[in-house]
Design a protein around this motif. Structure first.
Motif, PDB file in Angstrom:
ATOM      1  N   UNK A   1       0.832  -1.215   0.000  1.00 20.80           N
ATOM      2  CA  UNK A   1       0.000   0.000   0.000  1.00 20.80           C
ATOM      3  C   UNK A   1       0.866   1.264   0.000  1.00 20.80           C
ATOM      4  N   UNK A   2       2.002   1.216   0.700  1.00 25.52           N
ATOM      5  CA  UNK A   2       2.821   2.425   0.850  1.00 25.52           C
ATOM      6  C   UNK A   2       3.549   2.798  -0.437  1.00 25.52           C
ATOM      7  N   UNK A   3       3.494   1.923  -1.483  1.00 28.48           N
ATOM      8  CA  UNK A   3       4.186   2.227  -2.731  1.00 28.48           C
ATOM      9  C   UNK A   3       3.603   3.513  -3.315  1.00 28.48           C
TER      10      UNK A   3
ATOM     11  N   UNK B   1       6.201  11.271   3.557  1.00 23.73           N
ATOM     12  CA  UNK B   1       5.177  10.477   4.256  1.00 23.73           C
ATOM     13  C   UNK B   1       5.606   9.042   4.523  1.00 23.73           C
ATOM     14  N   UNK B   2       6.757   8.648   3.987  1.00 29.65           N
ATOM     15  CA  UNK B   2       7.179   7.253   4.157  1.00 29.65           C
ATOM     16  C   UNK B   2       7.686   7.049   5.588  1.00 29.65           C
ATOM     17  N   UNK B   3       7.028   6.122   6.303  1.00 27.50           N
ATOM     18  CA  UNK B   3       7.465   5.826   7.665  1.00 27.50           C
ATOM     19  C   UNK B   3       8.481   4.686   7.645  1.00 27.50           C
ATOM     20  N   UNK B   4       9.236   4.614   8.740  1.00 24.07           N
ATOM     21  CA  UNK B   4      10.316   3.628   8.786  1.00 24.07           C
ATOM     22  C   UNK B   4       9.807   2.209   8.505  1.00 24.07           C
TER      23      UNK B   4
ATOM     24  N   UNK C   1      12.254  -5.031   2.006  1.00 24.71           N
ATOM     25  CA  UNK C   1      12.121  -6.483   2.113  1.00 24.71           C
ATOM     26  C   UNK C   1      11.385  -7.037   0.895  1.00 24.71           C
ATOM     27  N   UNK C   2      10.272  -6.394   0.533  1.00 22.41           N
ATOM     28  CA  UNK C   2       9.444  -6.924  -0.551  1.00 22.41           C
ATOM     29  C   UNK C   2      10.117  -6.802  -1.907  1.00 22.41           C
ATOM     30  N   UNK C   3      10.803  -5.705  -2.126  1.00 24.42           N
ATOM     31  CA  UNK C   3      11.265  -5.423  -3.486  1.00 24.42           C
ATOM     32  C   UNK C   3      12.739  -5.718  -3.712  1.00 24.42           C
ATOM     33  N   UNK C   4      13.529  -5.635  -2.667  1.00 31.18           N
ATOM     34  CA  UNK C   4      14.970  -5.884  -2.840  1.00 31.18           C
ATOM     35  C   UNK C   4      15.327  -7.299  -2.370  1.00 31.18           C
ATOM     36  N   UNK C   5      14.831  -7.660  -1.175  1.00 34.75           N
ATOM     37  CA  UNK C   5      15.142  -8.996  -0.653  1.00 34.75           C
ATOM     38  C   UNK C   5      14.585 -10.080  -1.573  1.00 34.75           C
TER      39      UNK C   5
END
Ligand SMILES: NC(=O)c1ccc[n+]([C@@H]2O[C@H](COP(=O)([O-])OP(=O)(O)OC[C@H]3O[C@@H](n4cnc5c(N)ncnc54)[C@H](O)[C@@H]3O)[C@@H](O)[C@H]2O)c1
Length: 246
Positions: free
Chosen positions: A85-87, A93-96, A104-108
């Protein structure tokens, strides 16, 4: 020994998506055996394994199933881009927790797909991995292109794609001795009915005077999977109509 394309089993993550469908089509036309690994099903003609690439156990299980069924794996196209959702949230506005989640989702997920496929490529005495990045892993955005539109490119995207470019270099250096080639393809903007104001400004910047199409990207993947590219590894091929040469 040289392998004919038709013997090559190529895993394509995100094969149900915009670019993924074209990758599957072109690999099939070039007589490879592509296998779609996607969280959703698609109208592709090739075999599809449902898999969430953000889950290590699912990647492991599906790769193993494919190896058991086909007896070999020759290539991986790391193409799926899991979105949360945060994409697309504004930079401020991006929280830690969202930042960590997206990394995690996109790089890992790219890392894990490489990690899980490499032992199979070693068993095949070589292979090819293509990581799909973006020009925004190499250059910053021209924010004037997005003025008066609702488009708001997220900074995390650039960070992830830059990380993918570096992962390619690392893997190319580490696994060249096993005749495993690892390259990046960085597409420029692909036309997908974006805001007309954006499209008009974008094409004015591109030397080839148009946005990209999925079939501008997929032939480069076929080339990198083939023995014609046998001395190419650790490269980032920017397929962007010349945008980044300016
Ligand atoms: N479209 C562009 O303009 C553009 C430009 C540069 C780079 N790229 C890159 O190209 C790649 C493909 O982009 P696209 O536009 O075809 O995207 P897309 O959203 O059309 O397709 C992505 C595919 O990934 C699948 N997917 C999402 N989460 C998944 C998960 N957890 N596990 C398995 N599959 C999952 C989706 O179901 C979908 O089929 C991405 O890496 C993207 O960053 C795209």
């Amino acid at each position: 020994m040289k392998k004919a394309n038709k013997e090559k089993i190529i895993l394509v993550t995100g094969g149900s998506g915009l670019i993924g469908k074209s990758i599957i089509k072109d690999l099939t036309e070039d007589s490879y055996i592509p296998i779609n690994i996607d969280i959703t099903s698609a109208e592709n003609s090739c075999e599809h394994f449902k898999c969430d690439i953000t889950k290590e156990d699912e990647i492991e299980e599906v790769f193993q199933l494919i190896y058991q069924k086909y007896g070999r794996i020759d290539g991986l196209v790391n193409n799926a881009y899991p979105r949360k959702e945060a994409f697309g949230a504004d930079f401020f506005d991006v929280q830690e927790k969202h930042l960590v989640e997206q990394l995690h989702f996109q790089l890992a997920s790219y890392y894990l797909c490489c990690q899980k496929v490499l032992p199979y490529l070693q068993k095949s005495n070589g292979g090819s991995i293509v990581n799909i990045s973006s020009i925004y892993g190499s250059v910053g955005n021209d924010f004037s292109l997005y003025e008066n539109t609702k488009m708001n490119p997220p900074g995390v995207y650039n960070m992830v794609k830059g990380g993918i470019n570096s992962l390619t270099n690392y893997l190319a250096a580490k696994f060249g001795k096993d005749q495993i080639r690892v390259n990046t393809i960085s597409p420029g903007g692909i036309f997908d009915n974006q805001d007309k104001k954006f499209v008009e400004k974008y094409i004015q910047k591109v030397p080839l005077a148009r946005m990209g199409n999925p079939d501008d990207i997929s032939p480069v993947i076929c080339f990198l999977m083939s023995d014609k590219s046998k001395y190419i590894t650790g490269q980032n091929i920017l397929v962007d109509g010349g945008l980044t040469c300016l």
